[in-house]
Design an enzyme around this catalytic site. Structure first.
Site, PDB file in Angstrom:
ATOM      1  N   ASN A  99      -8.780   3.384   2.538  1.00 40.51           N
ATOM      2  CA  ASN A  99      -8.590   4.780   2.948  1.00 40.51           C
ATOM      3  C   ASN A  99      -9.967   5.436   2.980  1.00 40.51           C
ATOM      4  O   ASN A  99     -10.726   5.335   2.026  1.00 40.51           O
ATOM      5  CB  ASN A  99      -7.661   5.443   1.919  1.00 40.51           C
ATOM      6  CG  ASN A  99      -7.401   6.912   2.178  1.00 40.51           C
ATOM      7  OD1 ASN A  99      -8.246   7.761   1.917  1.00 40.51           O
ATOM      8  ND2 ASN A  99      -6.219   7.227   2.676  1.00 40.51           N
ATOM      9  N   ASN A 127      -8.119   9.368   6.363  1.00 36.13           N
ATOM     10  CA  ASN A 127      -7.537  10.571   5.755  1.00 36.13           C
ATOM     11  C   ASN A 127      -8.067  11.815   6.463  1.00 36.13           C
ATOM     12  O   ASN A 127      -9.219  12.183   6.297  1.00 36.13           O
ATOM     13  CB  ASN A 127      -7.913  10.592   4.261  1.00 36.13           C
ATOM     14  CG  ASN A 127      -7.424  11.841   3.565  1.00 36.13           C
ATOM     15  OD1 ASN A 127      -6.664  12.623   4.121  1.00 36.13           O
ATOM     16  ND2 ASN A 127      -7.876  12.037   2.335  1.00 36.13           N
ATOM     17  N   CYS A 130      -8.799  16.164   4.743  1.00 39.30           N
ATOM     18  CA  CYS A 130      -9.938  16.664   3.967  1.00 39.30           C
ATOM     19  C   CYS A 130     -10.701  17.731   4.762  1.00 39.30           C
ATOM     20  O   CYS A 130     -10.578  17.808   5.983  1.00 39.30           O
ATOM     21  CB  CYS A 130     -10.842  15.496   3.599  1.00 39.30           C
ATOM     22  SG  CYS A 130     -11.084  14.364   4.951  1.00 39.30           S
ATOM     23  N   THR A 193      -0.314  15.147   0.514  1.00 36.02           N
ATOM     24  CA  THR A 193       0.274  16.138  -0.397  1.00 36.02           C
ATOM     25  C   THR A 193       0.403  17.516   0.270  1.00 36.02           C
ATOM     26  O   THR A 193      -0.291  17.820   1.245  1.00 36.02           O
ATOM     27  CB  THR A 193      -0.590  16.277  -1.652  1.00 36.02           C
ATOM     28  OG1 THR A 193      -1.931  16.548  -1.254  1.00 36.02           O
ATOM     29  CG2 THR A 193      -0.569  15.006  -2.480  1.00 36.02           C
ATOM     30  N   GLY A 243       5.799   9.794   0.573  1.00 38.50           N
ATOM     31  CA  GLY A 243       6.133  11.111   0.037  1.00 38.50           C
ATOM     32  C   GLY A 243       7.361  11.016  -0.846  1.00 38.50           C
ATOM     33  O   GLY A 243       8.478  10.909  -0.344  1.00 38.50           O
ATOM     34  N   GLY A 244       7.121  11.001  -2.150  1.00 38.93           N
ATOM     35  CA  GLY A 244       8.221  11.063  -3.117  1.00 38.93           C
ATOM     36  C   GLY A 244       9.095   9.831  -3.209  1.00 38.93           C
ATOM     37  O   GLY A 244      10.202   9.891  -3.762  1.00 38.93           O
ATOM     38  N   GLY A 265       3.535   6.376  -4.010  1.00 41.32           N
ATOM     39  CA  GLY A 265       2.423   7.134  -4.575  1.00 41.32           C
ATOM     40  C   GLY A 265       2.637   7.487  -6.036  1.00 41.32           C
ATOM     41  O   GLY A 265       2.529   6.641  -6.927  1.00 41.32           O
TER      42      GLY A 265
END
Ligand SMILES: Cc1cc2nc3c(=O)[nH]c(=O)nc-3n(C[C@H](O)[C@H](O)[C@H](O)COP(=O)(O)O)c2cc1C
Length: 303
Positions: A99, A127, A130, A193, A243-244, A265
């Site tokens: 990543n 990513n 950022c 996130t 995600g989750g 994650g």
């Protein structure tokens, strides 16, 4: 016997389960605990050209509905990663995905071109959540044109598959995914996130040193799932759902929404070998449902 393997361009994943960046260190730390070669892929902590200290503390807080972090992309930098971590992957039979991020487009491109030389690296995950230093701190991933230029520039210098990791902090995530696809991205992963904050009622000030952080964990799975579902209707490159995810049932929901692979994650912090349980659970589900290939689940919720 069910088939759990997934193909992404020329890459074969033995199963569709990977660790998510920033929640599994550099992978190696976990290898003494269980054989990380059993995973479809390991996505390492976000890497930049130069080492970074990250944001001021405190940087993590648990909330009643998920974890909030403002680590700020702390990492050992490209050179140390190549000298100390990469050789340890020589004998591990999984896809190592790095990543990456940079403060401006040139930094991403330079790093991608350097990493292109190493055969142990199967793919790059870019990513785009950022801040863009040149644009005064605006997030790369919020602007489809910036995403297009960024991904096209990386594709020119790197032959490895490029996965673009999207931020959910936008109005229309599918629009950003389309920009990534137009720039010839090989896949997109979503979601990163969700921006949030906690205020300390004693000091009456924001709790995190950085004021804001990223919410992750079970609370964000319905959001991630919705975004995968929406994006699946707009693009035709593979989607990696994240995600989750902390159970086989949620993983399967992501496949049904349109993900071809998934990442685990925050659940790694709760149960470090949760990914193995999720792989087993996916296999059991397919056997019970008499479905012979995990790929046959992808997008079924759309019909
Ligand atoms: C402590 C922490 C560090 C993270 N670092 C990165 C990172 O360096 N690069 C990145 O693309 N995502 C990073 N993420 C985002 C995760 O990879 C993942 O997208 C997000 O946490 C949602 O998945 P989850 O709910 O399963 O944790 C980080 C998440 C956490 C919790």
């Amino acid at each position: 016997m069910v088939n759990l393997s997934v193909k992404l361009n020329n890459l074969i994943f033995k199963n569709p389960v990977m660790s998510a960046s920033g929640t599994f260190g550099y992978g190696i730390e976990y290898n003494g605990f269980f054989d990380i070669g059993l995973l479809g892929g390991v996505i390492v902590k976000g890497l930049s050209l130069n080492p970074r200290q990250g944001n001021p503390p405190p940087r993590i807080i648990e909330t009643p509905c998920g974890m909030l972090n403002s680590i700020g992309l702390q990492n050992i930098g490209y050179k140390k990663f190549i000298s100390d971590i990469l050789p340890q992957f020589d004998n591990i039979d999984t896809n190592l995905i790095v990543n990456i991020y940079g403060g401006e487009i040139g930094e991403f491109v330079e790093l991608a071109s350097k990493l292109n030389d190493y055969k142990q690296i199967a793919a790059l995950e870019v990513n785009v959540s950022c801040p863009n230093v040149k644009a005064g701190g605006a997030t790369f991933g919020k602007d489809p044109e910036v995403v297009f230029v960024l991904v096209s520039s990386i594709k020119k210098v790197c032959e490895k598959p490029i996965i673009v990791k999207l931020t959910p902090n936008v109005t229309d995530i599918a629009l950003i995914a389309q920009a990534a696809q137009s720039a010839k991205a090989d896949a997109v992963s979503l979601i990163n996130t969700i921006t949030g904050m906690v205020i300390d009622t004693k000091t009456k000030k924001p709790f995190l040193g950085n004021k804001f952080g990223g919410l992750s964990g079970p609370a964000i799975y319905p959001v991630g799932l919705r975004m995968v579902y929406e994006t699946y209707e707009k693009i035709n490159i593979p989607i990696i759902g994240v995600g989750g995810i902390n159970s086989p049932d949620i993983a399967i929901q992501y496949f049904l929404a349109g993900a071809s692979l998934i990442q685990i994650g925050t659940a790694n912090f709760v149960e470090p070998d949760i990914a193995l349980k999720i792989i087993k659970g996916i296999r059991r589900y397919l056997e019970n449902e008499k479905i012979d290939d995990v790929g046959k689940l992808v997008g079924l919720a759309h019909n």
